[in-house]
Design a protein around this motif. Structure first.
Motif, PDB file in Angstrom:
ATOM      1  N   PHE A 170     -51.887 -23.194 -67.580  1.00  0.00           N
ATOM      2  CA  PHE A 170     -51.049 -21.766 -67.642  1.00  0.00           C
ATOM      3  C   PHE A 170     -49.602 -22.060 -67.397  1.00  0.00           C
ATOM      4  N   THR A 171     -48.669 -21.088 -67.752  1.00  0.00           N
ATOM      5  CA  THR A 171     -47.335 -21.402 -67.547  1.00  0.00           C
ATOM      6  C   THR A 171     -46.811 -21.898 -66.436  1.00  0.00           C
ATOM      7  N   THR A 172     -47.665 -21.549 -65.254  1.00  0.00           N
ATOM      8  CA  THR A 172     -47.241 -22.009 -64.033  1.00  0.00           C
ATOM      9  C   THR A 172     -47.482 -23.633 -63.913  1.00  0.00           C
ATOM     10  N   THR A 173     -48.410 -24.002 -64.620  1.00  0.00           N
ATOM     11  CA  THR A 173     -48.828 -25.441 -64.913  1.00  0.00           C
ATOM     12  C   THR A 173     -47.793 -26.262 -65.218  1.00  0.00           C
ATOM     13  N   LEU A 174     -46.958 -25.715 -66.203  1.00  0.00           N
ATOM     14  CA  LEU A 174     -45.842 -26.496 -66.973  1.00  0.00           C
ATOM     15  C   LEU A 174     -44.409 -26.120 -66.123  1.00  0.00           C
ATOM     16  N   LEU A 175     -44.495 -25.086 -65.540  1.00  0.00           N
ATOM     17  CA  LEU A 175     -43.305 -24.631 -64.901  1.00  0.00           C
ATOM     18  C   LEU A 175     -42.282 -25.593 -64.190  1.00  0.00           C
ATOM     19  N   PRO A 176     -42.758 -26.310 -63.287  1.00  0.00           N
ATOM     20  CA  PRO A 176     -42.135 -27.192 -62.399  1.00  0.00           C
ATOM     21  C   PRO A 176     -41.468 -28.235 -63.374  1.00  0.00           C
ATOM     22  N   GLU A 177     -42.206 -28.760 -64.257  1.00  0.00           N
ATOM     23  CA  GLU A 177     -41.767 -29.676 -65.007  1.00  0.00           C
ATOM     24  C   GLU A 177     -40.199 -29.372 -65.895  1.00  0.00           C
ATOM     25  N   VAL A 178     -40.581 -28.002 -66.417  1.00  0.00           N
ATOM     26  CA  VAL A 178     -39.613 -27.407 -67.071  1.00  0.00           C
ATOM     27  C   VAL A 178     -38.227 -27.349 -66.138  1.00  0.00           C
ATOM     28  N   LEU A 179     -38.593 -26.802 -64.930  1.00  0.00           N
ATOM     29  CA  LEU A 179     -37.407 -26.480 -64.205  1.00  0.00           C
ATOM     30  C   LEU A 179     -36.744 -27.793 -63.989  1.00  0.00           C
ATOM     31  N   GLN A 180     -37.336 -29.067 -63.725  1.00  0.00           N
ATOM     32  CA  GLN A 180     -36.713 -30.135 -63.575  1.00  0.00           C
ATOM     33  C   GLN A 180     -35.963 -30.964 -64.779  1.00  0.00           C
ATOM     34  N   SER A 181     -36.598 -30.380 -65.950  1.00  0.00           N
ATOM     35  CA  SER A 181     -35.942 -31.124 -67.186  1.00  0.00           C
ATOM     36  C   SER A 181     -34.929 -30.253 -67.741  1.00  0.00           C
ATOM     37  N   GLU A 182     -34.846 -29.080 -67.460  1.00  0.00           N
ATOM     38  CA  GLU A 182     -33.833 -28.219 -68.282  1.00  0.00           C
ATOM     39  C   GLU A 182     -32.598 -27.653 -66.932  1.00  0.00           C
ATOM     40  N   GLN A 183     -31.482 -27.678 -67.631  1.00  0.00           N
ATOM     41  CA  GLN A 183     -30.533 -27.052 -66.624  1.00  0.00           C
ATOM     42  C   GLN A 183     -30.158 -25.604 -66.892  1.00  0.00           C
ATOM     43  N   LEU A 184     -30.809 -25.043 -65.874  1.00  0.00           N
ATOM     44  CA  LEU A 184     -30.812 -23.690 -65.938  1.00  0.00           C
ATOM     45  C   LEU A 184     -30.098 -22.703 -65.093  1.00  0.00           C
ATOM     46  N   ALA A 185     -29.827 -21.591 -65.233  1.00  0.00           N
ATOM     47  CA  ALA A 185     -28.914 -20.654 -64.525  1.00  0.00           C
ATOM     48  C   ALA A 185     -29.726 -19.712 -63.764  1.00  0.00           C
ATOM     49  N   GLY A 186     -30.982 -19.276 -64.530  1.00  0.00           N
ATOM     50  CA  GLY A 186     -31.917 -18.201 -63.800  1.00  0.00           C
ATOM     51  C   GLY A 186     -33.086 -18.151 -64.745  1.00  0.00           C
ATOM     52  N   VAL A 187     -34.085 -17.359 -64.179  1.00  0.00           N
ATOM     53  CA  VAL A 187     -35.457 -17.044 -64.853  1.00  0.00           C
ATOM     54  C   VAL A 187     -35.749 -15.964 -64.955  1.00  0.00           C
ATOM     55  N   VAL A 188     -36.359 -15.442 -66.090  1.00  0.00           N
ATOM     56  CA  VAL A 188     -36.861 -14.131 -66.292  1.00  0.00           C
ATOM     57  C   VAL A 188     -38.226 -13.972 -66.666  1.00  0.00           C
ATOM     58  N   THR A 189     -39.244 -13.289 -66.062  1.00  0.00           N
ATOM     59  CA  THR A 189     -40.573 -13.532 -66.403  1.00  0.00           C
ATOM     60  C   THR A 189     -41.200 -12.121 -66.616  1.00  0.00           C
ATOM     61  N   CYS A 190     -41.994 -12.155 -67.530  1.00  0.00           N
ATOM     62  CA  CYS A 190     -42.811 -10.702 -67.905  1.00  0.00           C
ATOM     63  C   CYS A 190     -44.173 -11.100 -68.459  1.00  0.00           C
ATOM     64  N   GLY A 191     -45.127 -10.414 -67.870  1.00  0.00           N
ATOM     65  CA  GLY A 191     -46.502 -10.658 -68.510  1.00  0.00           C
ATOM     66  C   GLY A 191     -47.522 -10.183 -67.331  1.00  0.00           C
ATOM     67  N   PRO A 192     -48.597 -10.591 -67.385  1.00  0.00           N
ATOM     68  CA  PRO A 192     -49.555 -10.526 -66.158  1.00  0.00           C
ATOM     69  C   PRO A 192     -49.154 -10.772 -64.688  1.00  0.00           C
TER      70      PRO A 192
END
Length: 254
Positions: A170-192
């Protein structure tokens, strides 16, 4: 926020995937005032089965061309009637409605699943910096969105339940890795809802701001019928249509 009710001619209406259609309408005043995250209430004039307008998130708005775009799935008589519409036919459109996304500075991560990806297209076009996308679906057929998102994204991560493309899970499976590898200022989510709850929990632990876009059945779209209310984490009842559909994730998920 100003809203308009207008008869909008269909300019384009065609399938973009199995059971998924993209419709472009000419609605100049709505296109000029629309903001990413807002929605439309739409009705086909003369449709005896349509007692109420139907809500659709705005997938795009072009102020210069005077057009607004919705992306919809065939789920019942109403959307099947929409799918049969040809260029030149008219829809009655009310909008733009609701409160949109916060257009934050810095690179944003946009997490979407299913038709929840549609309003993220408009958001990506509106942000000051190209975002990173994380999108999920059951299989390769459900992540056809990649082609639509590529011109708008700095990077796209994909997950599928069956592993047919991208990372299996799922998206939540990969999300922790993405948060670690990308320099991000915020997150937006839309879906189930279950996806957004999982995303919000992970992002909260990471200490980043997170916005969610809720979907509820709506009768009026302007906060009169009270059919889309929910209780926030602080105990205050809010209306998805008028107070949202975009909320700070902390208001929705404890």
């Amino acid at each position: 926020m100003r809203k308009f009710v207008t008869d909008a001619p269909v300019l384009e209406n065609a399938p973009i995937a199995e059971g998924i259609y993209r419709m472009v309408l000419h609605a100049e005043k709505i296109a000029i005032t629309a903001r990413a995250g807002q929605f439309l209430m739409v009705m086909k004039p003369g449709d005896a089965a349509a007692f109420l307008r139907r809500p659709f998130g705005i997938a795009d708005a072009d102020a210069v061309a005077g057009t607004v775009t919705i992306i919809y799935r065939l789920v019942g008589k109403g959307t099947k009637a929409f799918a049969r519409m040809k260029a030149g036919e008219m829809l009655s459109v009310e909008g733009p409605l609701g409160q949109g996304f916060t257009l934050r500075e810095g690179r944003q991560l946009l997490v979407g699943g299913g038709l929840g990806i549609a309003p993220l297209i408009f958001l990506a076009k509106s942000l000051p910096e190209k975002p990173v996308f994380l999108i999920g679906g059951k299989n390769e057929r459900e992540v056809f969105w990649k082609e639509l998102l590529e011109p708008l994204a700095e990077k796209i991560y994909i997950t599928t339940d069956d592993g047919s493309v991208g990372t299996k899970g799922f998206t939540t499976t990969l999300l922790p890795e993405v948060l670690q590898s990308e320099q991000l200022a915020g997150v937006v989510t839309c879906g189930p809802m279950i996806m957004m709850k999982g995303v919000a929990e992970i992002v909260k632990e990471a200490g980043l701001p997170c916005e969610v876009s809720l979907e509820k059945r709506m009768a009026c779209g302007i906060g009169v019928c009270l059919g889309c209310t929910f209780e926030t984490t602080s105990g205050v009842r809010k209306k998805v249509c008028a107070d949202g559909p975009v909320f700070d994730a902390r208001e929705v998920f404890a």
